[in-house]
Design a protein around this motif. Structure first.
Motif, PDB file in Angstrom:
ATOM      1  N   VAL A  57      31.887  43.478  54.630  1.00  0.00           N
ATOM      2  CA  VAL A  57      32.197  44.094  53.343  1.00  0.00           C
ATOM      3  C   VAL A  57      33.676  43.850  53.019  1.00  0.00           C
ATOM      4  CG1 VAL A  57      30.391  45.845  53.561  1.00  0.00           C
ATOM      5  CG2 VAL A  57      32.708  46.380  54.296  1.00  0.00           C
ATOM      6  N   LEU A  58      33.994  43.942  51.749  1.00  0.00           N
ATOM      7  CA  LEU A  58      35.369  43.738  51.303  1.00  0.00           C
ATOM      8  C   LEU A  58      36.288  44.728  52.008  1.00  0.00           C
ATOM      9  CD1 LEU A  58      37.268  42.229  49.340  1.00  0.00           C
ATOM     10  CD2 LEU A  58      36.706  43.965  47.627  1.00  0.00           C
ATOM     11  N   HIS A  59      37.305  44.197  52.706  1.00  0.00           N
ATOM     12  CA  HIS A  59      38.234  45.043  53.452  1.00  0.00           C
ATOM     13  C   HIS A  59      39.021  45.914  52.481  1.00  0.00           C
ATOM     14  CE1 HIS A  59      41.687  46.215  55.905  1.00  0.00           C
ATOM     15  NE2 HIS A  59      40.875  46.038  56.935  1.00  0.00           N
ATOM     16  N   ASN A  60      39.253  47.162  52.861  1.00  0.00           N
ATOM     17  CA  ASN A  60      39.922  48.108  51.964  1.00  0.00           C
ATOM     18  C   ASN A  60      41.269  47.603  51.446  1.00  0.00           C
ATOM     19  OD1 ASN A  60      42.220  49.514  53.641  1.00  0.00           O
ATOM     20  ND2 ASN A  60      40.474  49.389  55.011  1.00  0.00           N
TER      21      ASN A  60
ATOM     22  N   SER B 141      31.001  45.303  39.732  1.00  0.00           N
ATOM     23  CA  SER B 141      30.179  44.097  39.842  1.00  0.00           C
ATOM     24  C   SER B 141      30.537  43.187  38.668  1.00  0.00           C
ATOM     25  CB  SER B 141      28.694  44.470  39.813  1.00  0.00           C
ATOM     26  OG  SER B 141      28.398  45.233  38.649  1.00  0.00           O
TER      27      SER B 141
ATOM     28  N   LEU C 124      36.608  39.665  53.750  1.00  0.00           N
ATOM     29  CA  LEU C 124      35.636  40.595  54.334  1.00  0.00           C
ATOM     30  C   LEU C 124      36.100  41.100  55.695  1.00  0.00           C
ATOM     31  CD1 LEU C 124      32.380  38.597  53.508  1.00  0.00           C
ATOM     32  CD2 LEU C 124      33.587  40.292  52.097  1.00  0.00           C
TER      33      LEU C 124
ATOM     34  N   PHE D 101      32.586  49.804  42.239  1.00  0.00           N
ATOM     35  CA  PHE D 101      32.836  49.826  43.673  1.00  0.00           C
ATOM     36  C   PHE D 101      34.017  50.728  44.022  1.00  0.00           C
ATOM     37  CE2 PHE D 101      31.006  45.513  42.978  1.00  0.00           C
ATOM     38  CZ  PHE D 101      29.815  45.712  43.656  1.00  0.00           C
TER      39      PHE D 101
ATOM     40  N   ARG E 151      31.460  52.467  46.545  1.00  0.00           N
ATOM     41  CA  ARG E 151      30.416  51.671  47.196  1.00  0.00           C
ATOM     42  C   ARG E 151      31.060  50.415  47.763  1.00  0.00           C
ATOM     43  NH1 ARG E 151      25.107  51.111  43.698  1.00  0.00           N
ATOM     44  NH2 ARG E 151      24.462  50.496  45.760  1.00  0.00           N
ATOM     45  N   PRO E 152      30.548  49.894  48.862  1.00  0.00           N
ATOM     46  CA  PRO E 152      31.149  48.678  49.415  1.00  0.00           C
ATOM     47  C   PRO E 152      30.751  47.433  48.615  1.00  0.00           C
ATOM     48  CG  PRO E 152      29.290  49.370  50.755  1.00  0.00           C
ATOM     49  CD  PRO E 152      29.485  50.432  49.708  1.00  0.00           C
ATOM     50  N   VAL E 153      31.680  46.495  48.547  1.00  0.00           N
ATOM     51  CA  VAL E 153      31.365  45.159  48.043  1.00  0.00           C
ATOM     52  C   VAL E 153      30.845  44.402  49.255  1.00  0.00           C
ATOM     53  CG1 VAL E 153      32.299  43.016  47.091  1.00  0.00           C
ATOM     54  CG2 VAL E 153      33.157  45.221  46.270  1.00  0.00           C
ATOM     55  N   ARG E 154      29.589  43.983  49.190  1.00  0.00           N
ATOM     56  CA  ARG E 154      28.961  43.312  50.341  1.00  0.00           C
ATOM     57  C   ARG E 154      28.956  41.808  50.127  1.00  0.00           C
ATOM     58  NH1 ARG E 154      25.615  46.784  53.421  1.00  0.00           N
ATOM     59  NH2 ARG E 154      25.685  48.893  52.604  1.00  0.00           N
ATOM     60  N   GLY E 155      29.654  41.108  50.988  1.00  0.00           N
ATOM     61  CA  GLY E 155      29.635  39.656  50.953  1.00  0.00           C
ATOM     62  C   GLY E 155      30.545  39.043  49.905  1.00  0.00           C
TER      63      GLY E 155
END
Length: 147
Positions: free
Chosen positions: A28-31, A106, A23, A113, A76-80
């Motif tokens: 959020v998941l870093h690019n 997901s 993250l 995402f 969309r961001p991956v959160r967590g």
């Protein structure tokens, strides 16, 4: 609940964990981690079929390949942290190259995402020049080809 693998008409799906150190400062998941997750998912799929590295050496000639192109579009961001899925397939498999497409989703496949393209080229280890995929590699790759 339907899983992503039950609804896909082509390719493979590999569940992948998102860890805390994947993250960024916003949680959020870093690019840059998308490429790593796609790489690991593809490597796991091929390794389960005997195409990998052992003791620093390729188990088959097809394991000796490099990424030539890589592109990703973020939706969309991956959160967590938690489980996500990487769905990938081959659009085409040329003489020396493999044109992958992928989606990072997901765990249930309902949310996309990111999606993108990755092209791998098989190399001859002695010359480091493009070399044809083996018949065995082509047979395995055909499992991933999109209709």
């Amino acid at each position: 609940m339907t899983t992503a693998t039950e609804t896909l008409p082509h390719g493979g799906v590999v569940p992948m964990p998102v860890h805390f150190d994947d993250l960024d400062a916003m949680g959020v998941l870093h690019n840059s981690r998308y490429a790593v997750l796609v790489e690991r998912a593809i490597v796991l799929w091929w390794a389960a079929r005997g195409v990998s590295f052992s003791g620093g050496r390729p188990t088959t000639p097809d394991a000796f390949n490099v990424v030539r192109e890589y592109s990703v579009t973020f939706h969309r961001p991956v959160r967590g942290t938690g489980q996500i899925s990487v769905h990938f397939w081959l659009e085409s498999m040329g003489t020396t190259s493999a044109d992958y497409r992928f989606r990072v989703t997901s765990a249930d496949g309902a949310t996309v995402f990111a999606e993108g393209r990755r092209v791998n080229v098989r190399l001859d280890p002695a010359t480091m020049r493009p070399a044809p995929w083996t018949e065995h590699g082509r047979t395995l790759g055909s499992e991933l080809l999109r209709g």
